[in-house]
Design a protein around this motif. Sequence first.
Motif, mmCIF file in Angstrom:
data_model
loop_
_atom_site.group_PDB
_atom_site.id
_atom_site.type_symbol
_atom_site.label_atom_id
_atom_site.label_comp_id
_atom_site.label_asym_id
_atom_site.label_seq_id
_atom_site.Cartn_x
_atom_site.Cartn_y
_atom_site.Cartn_z
ATOM 1 N N ILE A 37 0.888 -1.143 0.021
ATOM 2 C CA ILE A 37 0.013 0.031 0.045
ATOM 3 C C ILE A 37 0.821 1.174 -0.025
ATOM 4 O O ILE A 37 1.733 1.437 0.889
ATOM 5 C CB ILE A 37 -0.873 0.105 1.089
ATOM 6 N N PRO A 38 0.716 2.081 -1.144
ATOM 7 C CA PRO A 38 1.704 3.314 -0.889
ATOM 8 C C PRO A 38 1.266 4.400 0.144
ATOM 9 O O PRO A 38 0.130 4.468 0.577
ATOM 10 C CB PRO A 38 1.223 4.056 -2.416
ATOM 11 N N PRO A 39 2.373 5.226 0.488
ATOM 12 C CA PRO A 39 2.029 5.977 1.510
ATOM 13 C C PRO A 39 0.839 7.170 1.286
ATOM 14 O O PRO A 39 0.502 7.863 2.050
ATOM 15 C CB PRO A 39 3.445 6.658 1.834
ATOM 16 N N ASP A 40 0.708 7.203 -0.104
ATOM 17 C CA ASP A 40 -0.323 8.312 -0.352
ATOM 18 C C ASP A 40 -1.559 8.132 0.175
ATOM 19 O O ASP A 40 -2.241 9.253 0.469
ATOM 20 C CB ASP A 40 -0.317 8.397 -1.945
ATOM 21 N N VAL A 41 -2.146 7.027 0.440
ATOM 22 C CA VAL A 41 -3.192 6.698 1.163
ATOM 23 C C VAL A 41 -3.360 7.574 2.683
ATOM 24 O O VAL A 41 -4.402 7.776 3.072
ATOM 25 C CB VAL A 41 -3.243 5.077 1.384
ATOM 26 N N MET A 42 -2.263 7.590 3.186
ATOM 27 C CA MET A 42 -2.140 8.367 4.368
ATOM 28 C C MET A 42 -1.674 9.890 4.099
ATOM 29 O O MET A 42 -2.357 10.815 4.755
ATOM 30 C CB MET A 42 -1.051 7.802 5.455
ATOM 31 N N LEU A 43 -0.926 10.142 3.241
ATOM 32 C CA LEU A 43 -0.361 11.470 3.043
ATOM 33 C C LEU A 43 -1.515 12.408 2.422
ATOM 34 O O LEU A 43 -1.716 13.534 2.967
ATOM 35 C CB LEU A 43 0.838 11.518 1.900
ATOM 36 N N ILE A 44 -2.564 11.907 1.606
ATOM 37 C CA ILE A 44 -3.533 12.843 1.154
ATOM 38 C C ILE A 44 -4.421 13.017 2.098
ATOM 39 O O ILE A 44 -4.504 14.526 2.314
ATOM 40 C CB ILE A 44 -4.172 12.222 -0.148
ATOM 41 N N PRO A 45 -4.975 12.120 2.946
ATOM 42 C CA PRO A 45 -6.070 12.609 4.192
ATOM 43 C C PRO A 45 -5.327 13.814 5.123
ATOM 44 O O PRO A 45 -5.735 14.809 5.557
ATOM 45 C CB PRO A 45 -6.431 11.361 4.640
ATOM 46 N N MET A 46 -4.086 13.344 5.461
ATOM 47 C CA MET A 46 -3.254 14.205 6.496
ATOM 48 C C MET A 46 -2.942 15.651 5.629
ATOM 49 O O MET A 46 -2.957 16.565 6.630
ATOM 50 C CB MET A 46 -1.935 13.457 6.696
ATOM 51 N N SER A 47 -2.610 15.772 4.607
ATOM 52 C CA SER A 47 -2.492 16.978 3.966
ATOM 53 C C SER A 47 -3.773 17.701 3.763
ATOM 54 O O SER A 47 -3.983 19.106 3.905
ATOM 55 C CB SER A 47 -1.822 16.933 2.402
ATOM 56 N N MET A 48 -4.930 17.069 3.573
ATOM 57 C CA MET A 48 -6.009 17.669 3.525
ATOM 58 C C MET A 48 -6.749 18.215 4.863
ATOM 59 O O MET A 48 -7.049 19.368 4.857
ATOM 60 C CB MET A 48 -7.494 16.639 2.919
ATOM 61 N N SER A 49 -6.209 17.490 5.769
ATOM 62 C CA SER A 49 -6.794 17.830 7.176
ATOM 63 C C SER A 49 -5.824 18.866 7.958
ATOM 64 O O SER A 49 -6.474 19.726 8.597
ATOM 65 C CB SER A 49 -7.186 16.616 8.174
ATOM 66 N N TYR A 60 8.785 13.862 5.479
ATOM 67 C CA TYR A 60 8.892 12.907 6.082
ATOM 68 C C TYR A 60 8.717 11.479 5.273
ATOM 69 O O TYR A 60 9.458 10.656 5.423
ATOM 70 C CB TYR A 60 7.571 12.728 7.047
ATOM 71 N N THR A 61 7.488 11.765 4.236
ATOM 72 C CA THR A 61 7.364 10.910 3.450
ATOM 73 C C THR A 61 8.562 10.284 2.611
ATOM 74 O O THR A 61 9.016 9.334 2.325
ATOM 75 C CB THR A 61 6.069 10.955 2.623
ATOM 76 N N ALA A 62 9.139 11.321 1.828
ATOM 77 C CA ALA A 62 10.340 11.256 1.104
ATOM 78 C C ALA A 62 11.338 10.780 1.864
ATOM 79 O O ALA A 62 12.007 9.751 1.208
ATOM 80 C CB ALA A 62 10.575 12.573 0.337
ATOM 81 N N ILE A 63 11.862 11.299 2.853
ATOM 82 C CA ILE A 63 12.767 10.787 3.618
ATOM 83 C C ILE A 63 12.698 9.178 4.199
ATOM 84 O O ILE A 63 13.698 8.450 3.888
ATOM 85 C CB ILE A 63 13.092 11.828 4.730
ATOM 86 N N LEU A 152 4.328 16.892 -4.453
ATOM 87 C CA LEU A 152 3.175 17.352 -5.758
ATOM 88 C C LEU A 152 1.751 16.651 -4.941
ATOM 89 O O LEU A 152 0.755 17.538 -5.024
ATOM 90 C CB LEU A 152 3.284 16.584 -7.002
ATOM 91 N N VAL A 153 1.883 15.561 -4.615
ATOM 92 C CA VAL A 153 0.520 15.059 -4.054
ATOM 93 C C VAL A 153 0.270 15.782 -2.893
ATOM 94 O O VAL A 153 -0.980 15.970 -2.548
ATOM 95 C CB VAL A 153 0.538 13.371 -3.657
ATOM 96 N N ALA A 154 0.863 16.117 -1.803
ATOM 97 C CA ALA A 154 0.547 16.969 -0.426
ATOM 98 C C ALA A 154 0.049 18.214 -0.818
ATOM 99 O O ALA A 154 -0.884 18.528 -0.334
ATOM 100 C CB ALA A 154 1.923 16.854 0.246
ATOM 101 N N LYS A 155 0.623 18.924 -1.707
ATOM 102 C CA LYS A 155 0.305 20.267 -2.310
ATOM 103 C C LYS A 155 -0.966 20.258 -2.847
ATOM 104 O O LYS A 155 -1.824 20.992 -2.485
ATOM 105 C CB LYS A 155 1.251 20.892 -3.155
ATOM 106 N N LEU A 156 -1.380 19.256 -3.757
ATOM 107 C CA LEU A 156 -2.667 19.319 -4.208
ATOM 108 C C LEU A 156 -3.795 18.919 -3.268
ATOM 109 O O LEU A 156 -4.840 19.492 -3.365
ATOM 110 C CB LEU A 156 -2.577 17.990 -5.336
ATOM 111 N N ALA A 157 -3.275 17.821 -2.391
ATOM 112 C CA ALA A 157 -4.363 17.601 -1.407
ATOM 113 C C ALA A 157 -4.482 18.593 -0.560
ATOM 114 O O ALA A 157 -5.556 19.179 -0.127
ATOM 115 C CB ALA A 157 -3.852 16.497 -0.518
ATOM 116 N N ALA A 158 -3.627 19.692 -0.170
ATOM 117 C CA ALA A 158 -3.797 20.793 0.961
ATOM 118 C C ALA A 158 -4.520 21.569 -0.050
ATOM 119 O O ALA A 158 -5.267 22.402 0.725
ATOM 120 C CB ALA A 158 -2.167 21.263 1.117
#
Length: 191
Positions: A37-49, A60-63, A152-158
Amino acid sequence: MNIFGAMYDKTMEWSKHRFAAFWLSFVSFIEAIFFPIPPDVMLIPMSMSKPKSAVKFALYTAIASALGGIVGYAIGYFATDWVQDIVQQWGYGDHWATAIKWFEQWGVLVVFVAGFSPIPYKVFTICAGVMQMAFLPFVLTAFISRAARFLLVAKLAAWGGEKFAAKLRKSIEIIGWSVVVLAVAAYFILK
């Protein structure tokens, strides 16, 4: 059936947990080695909230992903025969041969594409070790490509934020079942 709505609600709840950043990093680390399961599943909702923390979450995710990639590289480098036996036992010999061919043809560019795209990154971290790719270019390329993707994913979700989260929640069942249907169709087409 309201399966995806419940999963979505739980994921959004978890994204606000005080240890969410730790779990995001952990999932990102193990995804680069073996986790499906890719980390995007957690990164997207965390960035939205928490839109103001989106860049921090992406880093954090990249490192963590780059560190996991180093472990995957080490597995491939030091356990080449074992890795190739596992690949054959699981029936992925053809896919493995394709990955090897891509490494021979494109070198470090393959790591960049794999790190930025949604294709299974773990295959390419392990394959880089098996191919004994130069370590420093591997690490730099892995970090840059993963950072670019997750930023990119985090900024789009945010950017979408809580408003997008509410709209997404309304359509989550349709989206979820559509993905399932597409996955099943892709499986039978590729089989």
